[in-house]
Write a protein that holds these residues in place. Structure first.
Motif, PDB file in Angstrom:
ATOM      1  N   GLY A   1       0.806  -1.220   0.000  1.00 13.22           N
ATOM      2  CA  GLY A   1       0.000   0.000   0.000  1.00 13.22           C
ATOM      3  C   GLY A   1       0.833   1.262   0.000  1.00 13.22           C
ATOM      4  O   GLY A   1       0.317   2.357  -0.221  1.00 13.22           O
ATOM      5  N   SER A   2       2.157   1.087   0.191  1.00 15.04           N
ATOM      6  CA  SER A   2       3.034   2.268   0.270  1.00 15.04           C
ATOM      7  C   SER A   2       2.886   3.162  -0.955  1.00 15.04           C
ATOM      8  O   SER A   2       2.882   4.388  -0.848  1.00 15.04           O
ATOM      9  CB  SER A   2       4.498   1.840   0.367  1.00 15.04           C
TER      10      SER A   2
ATOM     11  N   PHE B   1      10.373  -7.328  -5.328  1.00 12.01           N
ATOM     12  CA  PHE B   1       9.433  -6.223  -5.128  1.00 12.01           C
ATOM     13  C   PHE B   1      10.058  -4.869  -5.431  1.00 12.01           C
ATOM     14  O   PHE B   1       9.378  -3.948  -5.848  1.00 12.01           O
ATOM     15  CB  PHE B   1       8.884  -6.228  -3.690  1.00 12.01           C
TER      16      PHE B   1
ATOM     17  N   ARG C   1      11.575  -3.237  -2.948  1.00 16.53           N
ATOM     18  CA  ARG C   1      11.514  -2.542  -1.658  1.00 16.53           C
ATOM     19  C   ARG C   1      12.156  -3.425  -0.586  1.00 16.53           C
ATOM     20  O   ARG C   1      12.262  -4.632  -0.763  1.00 16.53           O
ATOM     21  CB  ARG C   1      10.061  -2.258  -1.269  1.00 16.53           C
TER      22      ARG C   1
ATOM     23  N   ASN D   1       4.285   0.539 -11.586  1.00 13.86           N
ATOM     24  CA  ASN D   1       4.196   1.990 -11.709  1.00 13.86           C
ATOM     25  C   ASN D   1       5.562   2.559 -12.035  1.00 13.86           C
ATOM     26  O   ASN D   1       6.347   2.853 -11.156  1.00 13.86           O
ATOM     27  CB  ASN D   1       3.666   2.599 -10.403  1.00 13.86           C
TER      28      ASN D   1
ATOM     29  N   MET E   1      -4.291   3.693  -9.765  1.00 14.14           N
ATOM     30  CA  MET E   1      -5.439   2.998  -9.176  1.00 14.14           C
ATOM     31  C   MET E   1      -5.232   3.000  -7.675  1.00 14.14           C
ATOM     32  O   MET E   1      -4.136   3.293  -7.190  1.00 14.14           O
ATOM     33  CB  MET E   1      -5.515   1.571  -9.700  1.00 14.14           C
TER      34      MET E   1
ATOM     35  N   LEU F   1      -3.755 -13.306  -1.719  1.00 10.84           N
ATOM     36  CA  LEU F   1      -4.190 -11.919  -1.634  1.00 10.84           C
ATOM     37  C   LEU F   1      -5.530 -11.765  -2.341  1.00 10.84           C
ATOM     38  O   LEU F   1      -5.667 -12.146  -3.510  1.00 10.84           O
ATOM     39  CB  LEU F   1      -3.138 -11.029  -2.323  1.00 10.84           C
TER      40      LEU F   1
ATOM     41  N   PHE G   1      -6.090  -0.968 -13.725  1.00 11.76           N
ATOM     42  CA  PHE G   1      -5.706  -2.364 -13.553  1.00 11.76           C
ATOM     43  C   PHE G   1      -5.146  -3.015 -14.824  1.00 11.76           C
ATOM     44  O   PHE G   1      -4.101  -3.654 -14.798  1.00 11.76           O
ATOM     45  CB  PHE G   1      -6.882  -3.192 -13.018  1.00 11.76           C
TER      46      PHE G   1
ATOM     47  N   GLN H   1      -1.500  -4.584 -15.018  1.00 11.64           N
ATOM     48  CA  GLN H   1      -1.341  -6.032 -15.107  1.00 11.64           C
ATOM     49  C   GLN H   1      -0.606  -6.416 -16.391  1.00 11.64           C
ATOM     50  O   GLN H   1       0.186  -7.348 -16.404  1.00 11.64           O
ATOM     51  CB  GLN H   1      -2.700  -6.736 -15.020  1.00 11.64           C
TER      52      GLN H   1
ATOM     53  N   LEU I   1       7.887 -12.026  -9.823  1.00 14.82           N
ATOM     54  CA  LEU I   1       6.975 -12.405  -8.737  1.00 14.82           C
ATOM     55  C   LEU I   1       6.057 -13.559  -9.141  1.00 14.82           C
ATOM     56  O   LEU I   1       5.566 -14.307  -8.296  1.00 14.82           O
ATOM     57  CB  LEU I   1       6.148 -11.176  -8.310  1.00 14.82           C
TER      58      LEU I   1
HETATM   59  C1  HEM Z   1      -0.321 -11.491  -4.817  1.00 15.45           C
HETATM   60  C2  HEM Z   1      -0.111 -10.513  -5.618  1.00 15.45           C
HETATM   61  C3  HEM Z   1       0.549  -9.211  -5.239  1.00 15.45           C
HETATM   62  C4  HEM Z   1       1.363  -8.916  -4.202  1.00 15.45           C
HETATM   63  C5  HEM Z   1       1.824  -9.849  -3.102  1.00 15.45           C
HETATM   64  C6  HEM Z   1       1.700  -7.525  -4.318  1.00 15.45           C
HETATM   65  C7  HEM Z   1       2.527  -6.856  -3.434  1.00 15.45           C
HETATM   66  C8  HEM Z   1       2.919  -5.563  -3.587  1.00 15.45           C
HETATM   67  C9  HEM Z   1       3.864  -4.905  -2.735  1.00 15.45           C
HETATM   68  C10 HEM Z   1       4.542  -5.521  -1.537  1.00 15.45           C
HETATM   69  C11 HEM Z   1       4.025  -3.654  -3.207  1.00 15.45           C
HETATM   70  C12 HEM Z   1       4.942  -2.588  -2.636  1.00 15.45           C
HETATM   71  C13 HEM Z   1       4.277  -1.721  -1.665  1.00 15.45           C
HETATM   72  C14 HEM Z   1       3.320  -0.758  -2.282  1.00 15.45           C
HETATM   73  O1  HEM Z   1       3.724   0.127  -3.031  1.00 15.45           O
HETATM   74  O2  HEM Z   1       2.147  -0.923  -2.036  1.00 15.45           O
HETATM   75  C15 HEM Z   1       3.175  -3.513  -4.327  1.00 15.45           C
HETATM   76  C16 HEM Z   1       3.028  -2.370  -5.068  1.00 15.45           C
HETATM   77  C17 HEM Z   1       2.189  -2.247  -6.134  1.00 15.45           C
HETATM   78  N1  HEM Z   1       1.451  -3.242  -6.722  1.00 15.45           N
HETATM   79 FE1  HEM Z   1       1.335  -5.123  -6.097  1.00 15.45          FE
HETATM   80  N2  HEM Z   1       1.081  -7.006  -5.412  1.00 15.45           N
HETATM   81  C18 HEM Z   1       0.392  -8.004  -5.998  1.00 15.45           C
HETATM   82  C19 HEM Z   1      -0.360  -7.924  -7.143  1.00 15.45           C
HETATM   83  C20 HEM Z   1      -0.540  -6.763  -7.855  1.00 15.45           C
HETATM   84  C21 HEM Z   1      -1.360  -6.647  -9.017  1.00 15.45           C
HETATM   85  C22 HEM Z   1      -2.189  -7.771  -9.639  1.00 15.45           C
HETATM   86  C23 HEM Z   1      -1.288  -5.351  -9.411  1.00 15.45           C
HETATM   87  C24 HEM Z   1      -1.964  -4.666 -10.561  1.00 15.45           C
HETATM   88  C25 HEM Z   1      -2.271  -5.196 -11.677  1.00 15.45           C
HETATM   89  C26 HEM Z   1      -0.408  -4.662  -8.507  1.00 15.45           C
HETATM   90  C27 HEM Z   1      -0.094  -3.337  -8.575  1.00 15.45           C
HETATM   91  C28 HEM Z   1       0.743  -2.689  -7.737  1.00 15.45           C
HETATM   92  C29 HEM Z   1       1.031  -1.274  -7.819  1.00 15.45           C
HETATM   93  C30 HEM Z   1       0.424  -0.293  -8.806  1.00 15.45           C
HETATM   94  C31 HEM Z   1       1.933  -1.000  -6.809  1.00 15.45           C
HETATM   95  C32 HEM Z   1       2.535   0.355  -6.463  1.00 15.45           C
HETATM   96  C33 HEM Z   1       3.749   0.608  -7.228  1.00 15.45           C
HETATM   97  C34 HEM Z   1       4.237   1.996  -6.943  1.00 15.45           C
HETATM   98  O3  HEM Z   1       3.449   2.919  -7.001  1.00 15.45           O
HETATM   99  O4  HEM Z   1       5.432   2.110  -6.668  1.00 15.45           O
HETATM  100  N3  HEM Z   1       0.028  -5.547  -7.571  1.00 15.45           N
HETATM  101  N4  HEM Z   1       2.502  -4.708  -4.561  1.00 15.45           N
END
Ligand code: HEM
Ligand code: CU
Lengths: 267, 431
Positions: free
Chosen positions: B237-238, B291, B293, B333, B344, B365, B378, B382, B390
């Protein structure tokens, strides 16, 4: 296809509780229901005999043809049959009621024979199970004969039947080897409708009755699309759309009929 | 500790202010905010919530989108039994009636004890709102089924299709209607689901549901917030946009079209299994590289001593020496012009279901993302993520896309989805 309006039920709290002496009026419909059950158990005993004899004779085709129609009378009176859990289980339990599923030695009755007929394609190894099924249904008939029908169980049976369909039949789990599930649905609807037919006149809320009747009619209409000969086509032919509709009707009937006991003053 | 980014700073400055108000809102979405406000995906803090938290169901937008994510959430998907516009209106009105009741709480009506009780009773005789929100989403199948609805399908609402890494289970996909339930406790969301099922059995047939939660953390000093961790142990969520920034939310979340969909939002739901055993056998450096991070603080790898609020500087790291080019955050992103357009708001929950046939944990998740444009949000993200490292640790198995209609007001006759019914033209347009 309305569910019971909330307001109608709330009224029930302010109005005097449902007539206490209502139970007295129920003597006649209970007697009639007992007659219905007895007729069905007699048919069940006769038809099961024909079915199990075909199984024992190794006549797979004949036994297959008799399987679904034979079950019909059982499905109509299921809430009463279920009072005797020690018989209902060996007669009608499914493989997943047992730890080792189809291989479990405890797995007997209609569905074990169904498995032999449709999946194993032979019957020589299940003659003892056929004999046991016959003696179990005969024992069931005897017990039902001696049973004083408890009004709450009889009236409650209508929603029990719908619950059964909702919980484990709509998914096509019941007759998974033969795909004759629609016959069973039909038996369950018949049995539930009989209860409404007999006890409905004693219910005050005519809108409620009309809505229940309407839902039964819709369910029949939907099932009618799948009629074939004396019975029904394979469960697989049921479209998703119709399964959805039947689900909604069955859930609604289950909710509505769950109030039937209370509406007749039965605790 | 390094500098906090602008939006986080603004958020923290905005503590105590209502979130996500908008020009048409009837009031702050959160009528009684808990002691400290929080970012949408901040970890819920122990003791900061109460069973009397009430999130108003009324407003220009539905709650459960820009309102803070509580500890528990669920998405339930239904087939709708609807033949005519009148049927649809009846469904929406009855659903609204349940939402009004469930989110305001109060004594449960009692009936003659000879009847089944009207309420499951799992919350006792007096309901407490417990931060409950119920958010309605409409699926494309609903619009496709009827000619009278087809013309009103939200412009970008499509049926979810499979991505390369997906292994979709048909029993966990799609639906005419989705309801997202969120609350402080699991019992409250289960109660709400059971209430809806019991009250609308003739129009809603349950297809699938998935619930999840986020870890509640010990109380933090005032102004300190951290994103909740997911089941891979990383803060999730960061990188979310700041839900307190109304102008930003107007761009990220709310549809701006001249038709009935205005002020609504697109919902992407994905049930994504995590192979947690495999993940737990992966070296920390590899996990962090995947990730982009650090695991403990969530700081981007180009500022590893910083905080999760720090913004990675990709221009200074063109080769991906610090934050790998194929890392999750950089692909999701890229923080370039395209990234700015492709925003989003993610509001996911962790789920834990049981054990698979191979004796592994079935955890993952419940990914829920909200956006004004499904294509730019999205779908674009995606598409960029397809093939990311990942993927070796995750497997999407279900979900669907839905459109959340705009909100409704507290006027006695208003209801959720009225704008659609008005557009269909069955009822005279209200002024
Ligand atoms: C099990 C699947 C996933 C896991 C465990 C996961 C985990 C994470 C984590 C740990 C972060 C870094 C913290 C953060 O910025 O919130 C992150 C960022 C992000 N994730 Fe995921 N995510 C998953 C799936 C997805 C999917 C399916 C999408 C979109 C299609 C997505 C989009 C994003 C976006 C947009 C960010 C923020 C990137 C940024 O602004 O720097 N994530 N996710
Ligand atoms: Cu049965």
């Amino acid at each position: 296809m309305k569910t019971l309006p909330l307001a109608a039920l709330l009224l029930a709290t302010t109005a005097p509780a449902f007539a206490e002496q209502a139970a007295l009026d129920l003597v006649a419909p209970i007697a009639e229901y007992k007659l219905y059950v007895t007729e069905n158990t007699e048919t069940l005993v006769d038809e099961t005999r024909a079915f199990t004899e075909a199984v024992k004779a190794g006549d797979v085709e004949k036994a297959k043809a008799l399987f679904a129609p034979t079950r019909l009378s059982y499905e109509r009176i299921e809430p009463v049959a279920e009072l005797f859990a020690d018989l209902d289980a060996p007669i009608d339990a499914r493989a997943d009621d047992y730890e080792q599923a189809e291989a479990d030695p405890e797995f007997t009755g209609f569905h074990r024979l169904e498995y032999a007929l449709w999946v194993e394609g032979k019957t020589d190894h299940v003659t003892a199970i056929a004999d046991k099924l016959q003696s179990d249904v005969e024992e069931l008939a005897k017990r039902i004969d001696g049973l004083t029908f408890p009004p709450a169980v009889v009236v409650g049976g209508a929603s029990v039947l719908m619950d059964e369909v909702a919980a484990t039949k709509i998914s096509g789990e019941e007759d998974r080897y033969s795909r004759t599930d629609l016959w069973d649905f039909h038996g369950n609807f018949d049995g539930a409708y009989k209860i409404v037919e007999l006890f409905g006149p004693h219910v005050e809320d005519k809108d409620f009755l009309a809505s229940v009747e309407g839902n039964f009619a819709k369910a029949n209409e939907t099932l009618a699309k799948y009629r074939e000969g004396e019975g029904f086509v394979s469960y697989e032919k049921l479209t998703d759309e119709d399964r959805r509709r039947l689900s909604a009707l069955v859930n609604t009937l289950a909710e509505d009929l769950a109030t039937l006991r209370g509406r007749l003053g039965l605790g | 500790m390094s500098e906090m980014n602008e939006s986080r700073r603004a958020l923290i400055k905005g503590l105590g202010l209502g979130l996500a108000t908008c020009p048409f809102a009837l009031g702050a979405a959160r009528a009684e905010a808990p002691a400290q406000a929080s970012a949408v995906t901040a970890a819920p803090q122990a003791g900061a919530t109460s069973s009397s938290d009430r999130i108003s169901p009324f407003g220009a937008h539905q709650p459960g989108i820009a309102t803070p994510r509580p500890a528990w959430g669920m998405v339930a998907s239904f087939d709708a039994i609807v033949d005519t516009p009148a049927d649809l209106e009846r469904l929406l009105r009855r659903l609204t009636e349940r939402i009004r009741f469930l989110t305001s709480g109060g004594a449960v009506p009692q009936v003659d004890p000879k009847l089944p009780p009207l309420d499951s009773g799992i919350l006792g005789p007096v309901l407490r709102p417990d931060g409950l929100t119920v958010t309605l989403g409409l699926g494309s199948s609903l619009f496709e089924r009827h000619a009278w609805l087809a013309a009103h399908r939200p412009a970008q609402l499509v049926r979810m299709t499979s991505f390369p890494n997906d292994a979709l289970d048909a029993d966990l996909c799609h639906g005419d209607i989705a309801l997202q339930f969120c609350a402080n406790t699991q019992d409250t969301i289960i109660h709400a689901l059971r209430d809806v099922l019991k009250n609308l059995p003739d129009q809603l047939v349950l297809r699938w549901k998935q619930e999840g939660n986020v870890p509640v953390i010990p109380p933090q000093p005032p102004g300190v917030m951290e994103s909740a961790r997911n089941f891979l142990g990383f803060r999730d969520g960061s990188g979310n946009p700041d839900a307190a920034d109304e102008a930003l939310m107007a761009r990220v979340l709310w549809v701006e079209t001249p038709d009935w969909t205005a002020e609504g939002s697109y919902m992407a739901v994905r049930i994504i299994r995590n192979f947690v055993e495999r993940w737990d056998r992966t070296p920390l450096t590899e996990q962090e590289r995947i990730f982009g991070r650090t695991k403990i603080t969530g700081a981007p790898l180009d500022q590893p001593a910083g905080s999760e609020a720090d913004v990675p500087d990709y221009a200074a790291d063109p080769e991906g020496e610090k934050v790998a080019l194929d890392s999750h955050i950089r692909l999701a992103n890229p923080r370039d012009e395209a990234g700015e357009r492709h925003l989003m708001l993610r509001r996911p929950f962790n789920y834990s279901n049981g054990v698979t046939r191979s004796g592994q944990l079935d955890q993952g998740l419940l990914f829920i993302a909200w956006q004004a444009s499904l294509e730019d949000g999205f779908l674009a993200a995606q598409t960029r993520l397809n093939g990311e490292p990942l993927e070796e640790y995750i497997k999407p198995v279900g979900g669907g896309y839905f459109f959340a209609p705009p909100g409704f007001s507290d006027a006695a006759d208003d209801y959720l989805g009225r704008q659609l019914i008005d557009a269909i033209g069955r009822t005279p347009r209200k002024t």
